[in-house]
Scaffold this motif. Structure first.
Motif, short mmCIF file in Angstrom:
data_model
loop_
_atom_site.label_atom_id
_atom_site.label_comp_id
_atom_site.label_asym_id
_atom_site.label_seq_id
_atom_site.Cartn_x
_atom_site.Cartn_y
_atom_site.Cartn_z
N LEU A 159 -49.89 22.55 -17.07
CA LEU A 159 -50.83 23.60 -16.66
C LEU A 159 -51.01 23.65 -15.15
CD1 LEU A 159 -53.55 23.02 -19.40
CD2 LEU A 159 -51.72 24.74 -19.39
N ASN A 160 -50.59 22.61 -14.45
CA ASN A 160 -50.73 22.55 -12.99
C ASN A 160 -49.53 23.23 -12.34
OD1 ASN A 160 -51.11 21.95 -10.31
ND2 ASN A 160 -51.10 19.73 -10.56
N ALA A 161 -49.65 24.51 -12.11
CA ALA A 161 -48.55 25.31 -11.56
C ALA A 161 -48.42 25.18 -10.05
CB ALA A 161 -48.72 26.77 -11.93
N HIS A 162 -49.39 24.55 -9.40
CA HIS A 162 -49.35 24.40 -7.94
C HIS A 162 -48.28 23.40 -7.50
CE1 HIS A 162 -52.90 26.84 -7.50
NE2 HIS A 162 -53.53 26.09 -8.35
N TRP A 163 -47.88 22.52 -8.41
CA TRP A 163 -46.90 21.48 -8.08
C TRP A 163 -45.71 21.58 -9.03
CZ3 TRP A 163 -47.50 17.52 -4.37
CH2 TRP A 163 -48.73 17.51 -3.72
N THR A 164 -44.51 21.53 -8.46
CA THR A 164 -43.30 21.48 -9.29
C THR A 164 -42.99 20.01 -9.57
OG1 THR A 164 -41.78 21.27 -7.42
CG2 THR A 164 -42.39 23.53 -8.11
N ALA A 165 -42.08 19.77 -10.49
CA ALA A 165 -41.66 18.38 -10.75
C ALA A 165 -41.09 17.76 -9.48
CB ALA A 165 -40.65 18.35 -11.89
N THR A 166 -40.37 18.54 -8.70
CA THR A 166 -39.76 18.02 -7.47
C THR A 166 -40.81 17.65 -6.44
OG1 THR A 166 -37.76 19.33 -7.85
CG2 THR A 166 -38.15 18.56 -5.61
N THR A 167 -41.79 18.52 -6.21
CA THR A 167 -42.80 18.20 -5.20
C THR A 167 -43.71 17.06 -5.68
OG1 THR A 167 -44.24 20.01 -5.96
CG2 THR A 167 -42.76 20.47 -4.09
N MET A 168 -43.97 17.01 -6.99
CA MET A 168 -44.73 15.88 -7.54
C MET A 168 -43.96 14.58 -7.33
SD MET A 168 -46.61 16.67 -11.08
CE MET A 168 -46.27 18.33 -11.50
N ALA A 169 -42.67 14.60 -7.63
CA ALA A 169 -41.85 13.39 -7.48
C ALA A 169 -41.85 12.91 -6.03
CB ALA A 169 -40.42 13.66 -7.96
N GLN A 170 -41.88 13.83 -5.09
CA GLN A 170 -41.95 13.44 -3.68
C GLN A 170 -43.24 12.69 -3.38
OE1 GLN A 170 -41.37 17.28 -1.88
NE2 GLN A 170 -39.14 17.13 -1.96
#
Length: 181
Positions: A159-170
């Protein structure tokens, strides 16, 4: 994955999801609260669409993508999982301000007892509510719990559309690097 009826998921509200913890962990990840799917399976971050497990792997915390049912393997990597609030809900918006504050107190007691190097709260809103830190942002926090440093990570919920998997992983990788130094 096991399929559950809505009635089975609703019945899971009463299930307690055990923490995956040990003393002296490198990082203790702290979710907001268990989803109904997590409560039904007993596995943290089990809801389809939750990006915790993929992001944990993409960030280098785990050498392979773990499934929620493999959560106990985290301990071998110096990692663990708990929650701010133990009560399972369909969505975190069902939690009261009092539950967050009480969860913050209980989490502080747990961290003081277990003494991980880092507490990583996944969800800035949950961190703000539990610890009364209205201006907290994603990243390392100024305060600590005893010797335990605190890092706030983005919520991996789908539900958190502000972060992609890539930016979260960073962001998770920034924590991993800090925990390894």
């Amino acid at each position: 994955m096991t399929r559950f009826t809505q009635a089975e998921l609703e019945a899971a509200r009463d299930h307690v999801v055990p923490d995956v913890v040990a003393g002296g962990l490198d990082v203790l990840f702290c979710g907001i609260n268990p989803s109904l799917m997590t409560a039904a399976t007993g596995h943290h971050f089990a809801r389809p669409g939750n990006r915790f497990w993929p992001v944990l792997h993409l960030s280098g915390f785990t050498p392979r993508l773990l499934k929620p049912a493999e959560q106990r393997e985290l301990l071998s990597y110096g990692l663990g999982i708990t929650n701010v609030v133990a009560r399972a809900t369909a969505r975190a918006v069902e939690l009261s301000a009092e539950e967050y504050v009480e969860g913050g107190v209980l989490l502080t007691e747990k961290v003081t007892r277990l003494r991980p190097r880092w507490l990583a709260v996944v969800g800035v809103t949950a961190y703000r509510a539990a610890f009364g830190s209205r201006k907290a942002q994603v990243g390392p926090q100024d305060g600590a719990i005893g010797d335990t440093r605190v890092w706030v990570l983005p919520n991996p919920s789908g539900l958190n559309a502000h972060w992609t998997a890539t930016t979260m992983a960073q962001e998770f990788a920034r924590l991993r690097e800090a925990a390894q130094s």
